[in-house]
Design a protein around this motif. Structure first.
Motif, PDB file in Angstrom:
ATOM      1  N   ALA A  23       1.342  -1.265   0.059  1.00  0.00           N
ATOM      2  CA  ALA A  23      -0.610   0.084  -0.039  1.00  0.00           C
ATOM      3  C   ALA A  23       0.891   1.366   0.203  1.00  0.00           C
ATOM      4  O   ALA A  23       1.759   1.412   0.447  1.00  0.00           O
ATOM      5  CB  ALA A  23      -1.188  -0.080   1.055  1.00  0.00           C
ATOM      6  N   GLU A 102      -6.026   3.653  -1.172  1.00  0.00           N
ATOM      7  CA  GLU A 102      -7.046   3.564  -0.444  1.00  0.00           C
ATOM      8  C   GLU A 102      -7.862   4.739   0.750  1.00  0.00           C
ATOM      9  O   GLU A 102      -7.559   4.850   1.565  1.00  0.00           O
ATOM     10  CB  GLU A 102      -5.925   2.765   1.300  1.00  0.00           C
ATOM     11  CG  GLU A 102      -5.699   1.288   0.764  1.00  0.00           C
ATOM     12  CD  GLU A 102      -5.273   0.265   1.405  1.00  0.00           C
ATOM     13  OE1 GLU A 102      -4.167   0.652   2.175  1.00  0.00           O
ATOM     14  OE2 GLU A 102      -5.172  -0.864   1.255  1.00  0.00           O
ATOM     15  N   ASP A 122      -4.526  -5.439  -0.638  1.00  0.00           N
ATOM     16  CA  ASP A 122      -2.424  -5.481  -1.162  1.00  0.00           C
ATOM     17  C   ASP A 122      -2.332  -5.838  -2.588  1.00  0.00           C
ATOM     18  O   ASP A 122      -1.851  -6.386  -3.221  1.00  0.00           O
ATOM     19  CB  ASP A 122      -2.720  -6.764  -0.279  1.00  0.00           C
ATOM     20  CG  ASP A 122      -2.403  -7.127   0.395  1.00  0.00           C
ATOM     21  OD1 ASP A 122      -2.739  -5.789   1.526  1.00  0.00           O
ATOM     22  OD2 ASP A 122      -2.887  -8.278   1.434  1.00  0.00           O
ATOM     23  N   TYR A 123      -2.987  -4.600  -3.438  1.00  0.00           N
ATOM     24  CA  TYR A 123      -2.604  -4.108  -4.785  1.00  0.00           C
ATOM     25  C   TYR A 123      -2.679  -4.978  -5.910  1.00  0.00           C
ATOM     26  O   TYR A 123      -1.093  -5.468  -6.223  1.00  0.00           O
ATOM     27  CB  TYR A 123      -1.357  -3.730  -5.147  1.00  0.00           C
ATOM     28  CG  TYR A 123      -1.143  -2.065  -4.875  1.00  0.00           C
ATOM     29  CD1 TYR A 123      -1.689  -1.368  -4.170  1.00  0.00           C
ATOM     30  CD2 TYR A 123      -0.057  -2.011  -6.414  1.00  0.00           C
ATOM     31  CE1 TYR A 123      -0.970  -0.174  -4.713  1.00  0.00           C
ATOM     32  CE2 TYR A 123      -0.189  -0.671  -6.551  1.00  0.00           C
ATOM     33  CZ  TYR A 123      -0.671   0.639  -6.081  1.00  0.00           C
ATOM     34  OH  TYR A 123      -0.874   1.732  -6.451  1.00  0.00           O
TER      35      TYR A 123
END
Length: 156
Positions: A23, A102, A122-123
């Motif tokens: 993140a 986020e 988590d991308y």
């Protein structure tokens, strides 16, 4: 339909044997002896957004509809976007940027026909396309991201 998972993670990072950032809030932290810098983060974020743009271009998608919107009053998107809104591609890319960062907003983005962009924790990024996007897959891989055939866990 062709479905893909697009990630920055190496096979070792995906397996959890090597630490990896997940993140924007990880900027300044160390992972495997390397500190995540803002420059590195922004470069990676840019590759993700370019991947969305490239897959959309191959499919002829010029706008995306907001689906499953979750937005908090602290988000810059609060009262700016609503469930079902159709956004021009550039605006949808900016919304995608906020999701990756986020910024208290999440949704699925859906295009005309069978095209979608889903965001995982988590991308993780999931893209679905009606027509074979081989050219986009190749270009995204060349950018340094990993693209694997993978069904989105966010299909409704």
């Amino acid at each position: 339909m062709h479905q893909y998972r697009v990630v920055k993670y190496s096979a070792e990072e995906r397996a959890g044997t090597v630490p990896a950032w997940t993140a924007m809030s990880d900027i300044g932290r160390s992972f495997g002896g390397e500190v995540l810098t803002e420059v590195e983060y922004l470069a990676t974020e840019g590759r993700y957004l370019a991947a969305v743009r490239r897959f959309a271009a191959v499919q002829g998608v010029t706008g995306l509809r907001v689906d499953g919107l979750e937005v908090h009053p602290e988000s810059p998107w609060w009262q700016r976007v609503a469930e079902g809104d159709r956004l021009p591609l550039d605006e949808a890319i900016e919304l995608a940027r906020s999701i990756l960062r986020e910024e208290f907003v999440w949704c699925r983005l859906v295009g005309d026909g069978d095209f979608f962009v889903h965001f995982g924790y988590d991308y993780y990024l999931y893209i679905g396309a009606e027509r074979s996007p081989e050219e986009a897959v190749r270009e995204v891989r060349e950018s340094g991201l990993h693209v694997d055939e993978f069904e989105s866990p966010y299909l409704t």
